[in-house]
Design an enzyme around this catalytic site. Sequence first.
Site, PDB file in Angstrom:
ATOM      1  N   LYS A  11       0.702  -1.442   0.058  1.00 19.72           N
ATOM      2  CA  LYS A  11      -0.012   0.010  -0.131  1.00 19.72           C
ATOM      3  C   LYS A  11       0.856   1.376   0.045  1.00 19.72           C
ATOM      4  O   LYS A  11       1.979   1.351  -0.574  1.00 19.72           O
ATOM      5  CB  LYS A  11      -1.099  -0.231   1.209  1.00 19.72           C
ATOM      6  CG  LYS A  11      -1.816  -1.378   1.238  1.00 19.72           C
ATOM      7  CD  LYS A  11      -2.829  -1.426   2.210  1.00 19.72           C
ATOM      8  CE  LYS A  11      -3.551  -2.655   1.920  1.00 19.72           C
ATOM      9  NZ  LYS A  11      -4.763  -2.791   2.603  1.00 19.72           N
ATOM     10  N   GLU A 167     -10.589 -10.999  -1.930  1.00 24.21           N
ATOM     11  CA  GLU A 167     -10.457  -9.903  -0.706  1.00 24.21           C
ATOM     12  C   GLU A 167     -12.095  -9.435  -0.611  1.00 24.21           C
ATOM     13  O   GLU A 167     -12.170  -8.451  -0.949  1.00 24.21           O
ATOM     14  CB  GLU A 167      -9.469  -8.792  -1.143  1.00 24.21           C
ATOM     15  CG  GLU A 167      -8.290  -9.297  -1.550  1.00 24.21           C
ATOM     16  CD  GLU A 167      -7.125  -8.417  -0.910  1.00 24.21           C
ATOM     17  OE1 GLU A 167      -6.315  -8.815  -0.335  1.00 24.21           O
ATOM     18  OE2 GLU A 167      -7.159  -7.112  -1.311  1.00 24.21           O
ATOM     19  N   GLY A 173      -8.042  -4.632   6.441  1.00 25.54           N
ATOM     20  CA  GLY A 173      -7.348  -3.687   7.299  1.00 25.54           C
ATOM     21  C   GLY A 173      -8.270  -3.578   8.730  1.00 25.54           C
ATOM     22  O   GLY A 173      -8.340  -2.413   9.410  1.00 25.54           O
ATOM     23  N   SER A 213      -6.954  -9.072   6.325  1.00 23.39           N
ATOM     24  CA  SER A 213      -6.747  -9.290   7.749  1.00 23.39           C
ATOM     25  C   SER A 213      -5.887 -10.691   7.885  1.00 23.39           C
ATOM     26  O   SER A 213      -6.258 -11.321   9.042  1.00 23.39           O
ATOM     27  CB  SER A 213      -7.560  -9.033   8.620  1.00 23.39           C
ATOM     28  OG  SER A 213      -8.188  -7.476   8.828  1.00 23.39           O
ATOM     29  N   GLY A 234      -1.707  -7.246   3.945  1.00 21.30           N
ATOM     30  CA  GLY A 234      -1.563  -5.785   3.783  1.00 21.30           C
ATOM     31  C   GLY A 234      -0.787  -5.634   5.304  1.00 21.30           C
ATOM     32  O   GLY A 234       0.616  -5.744   5.470  1.00 21.30           O
ATOM     33  N   GLY A 235      -1.355  -5.365   6.362  1.00 16.18           N
ATOM     34  CA  GLY A 235      -0.754  -4.826   7.617  1.00 16.18           C
ATOM     35  C   GLY A 235       0.141  -5.869   7.909  1.00 16.18           C
ATOM     36  O   GLY A 235       1.508  -5.348   8.426  1.00 16.18           O
TER      37      GLY A 235
HETATM   38  P1  PGA Z   1      -4.876  -6.397   5.158  1.00 11.69           P
HETATM   39  O1  PGA Z   1      -4.868  -6.011   3.867  1.00 11.69           O
HETATM   40  O2  PGA Z   1      -3.969  -7.556   5.235  1.00 11.69           O
HETATM   41  O3  PGA Z   1      -4.155  -5.002   6.023  1.00 11.69           O
HETATM   42  O4  PGA Z   1      -6.238  -6.563   5.762  1.00 11.69           O
HETATM   43  C1  PGA Z   1      -5.027  -6.651   2.679  1.00 11.69           C
HETATM   44  C2  PGA Z   1      -5.137  -6.326   1.296  1.00 11.69           C
HETATM   45  O5  PGA Z   1      -5.792  -4.762   1.209  1.00 11.69           O
HETATM   46  O6  PGA Z   1      -4.608  -6.523   0.467  1.00 11.69           O
END
Ligand code: PGA
Length: 251
Positions: A11, A167, A173, A213, A234-235
């Site tokens: 991101k 997703e 997130g 997540s 992501g995170g």
């Molecule tokens: P997240 O993001 O793991 O922070 O939920 C996943 C993504 O947006 O690809």
Amino acid sequence: MRRYVIAGNRKMNFTPSQATAFINEIKPMVAGKDNCDIIFCAPYVTIDAAMKAAEGSNIKIGAENVHFAEKGAYTGEVSAQMLKEIGVEYVIIGHSERRQYFGETDETVNLRTKAALAAGMKVILCLGEVKEQRLAGITKEIVSIQTKLDLADVSAEDMKNVIIAYEPVWAIGTGLTATPEQADETCGQIREALCEIYGAEVAEATIIQYGGSMNEKNAAELLAKENVDGGLIGGASLVAEKFTAIVDAAQ
Ligand code: PGA
């Protein structure tokens, strides 16, 4: 047999020097873990630094988007040829944040996908339902329609270069993760849609990741599911120990 693909979605995080430091930190931690492909998709200006740091390792660096035109008056955009020339192999397309904040639609996602494939790149195509759609019981219809629209005019041959990232938007997130059963069921529904378009062979061969997540605690259970072939993270991809634990879960 489908191969696991564990991809970090950076991101808008890390400057070039921070990206270099991160790749240098994680490189030895994932060395030799060859039961999955490991990719970090990064902001354009950090790709070069991240690639240099990743040289000679089992980490690949990708981009987070690409424009559909070859060139021209598209201020702020980056073409597939530009990415190709610096050695980018993977690109995320259709992330829900692009759809939500930057006006991308199934039509532009489809155009970008076709442009990336035509340039010889591999696409991580993101799709998934929003909370209201899940609550209304129409998740299957939504992911099926997105699969069909986003892949319109993409050939069966080109599907070798497409990874789908399921997703659920409500899980991104938010710390809310789809249960392994929900992830497996919906990835399976995407596979059914692929079967309708391309037939069973392509559907069975296509890698479908789960994203939303995914972390070091829930990865093993999610990845154990038949239809879940990896993760888009992501995170948890911003912390070396957490991401490495997810790679370990795929071993
Ligand atoms: P997240 O993001 O793991 O922070 O939920 C996943 C993504 O947006 O690809």
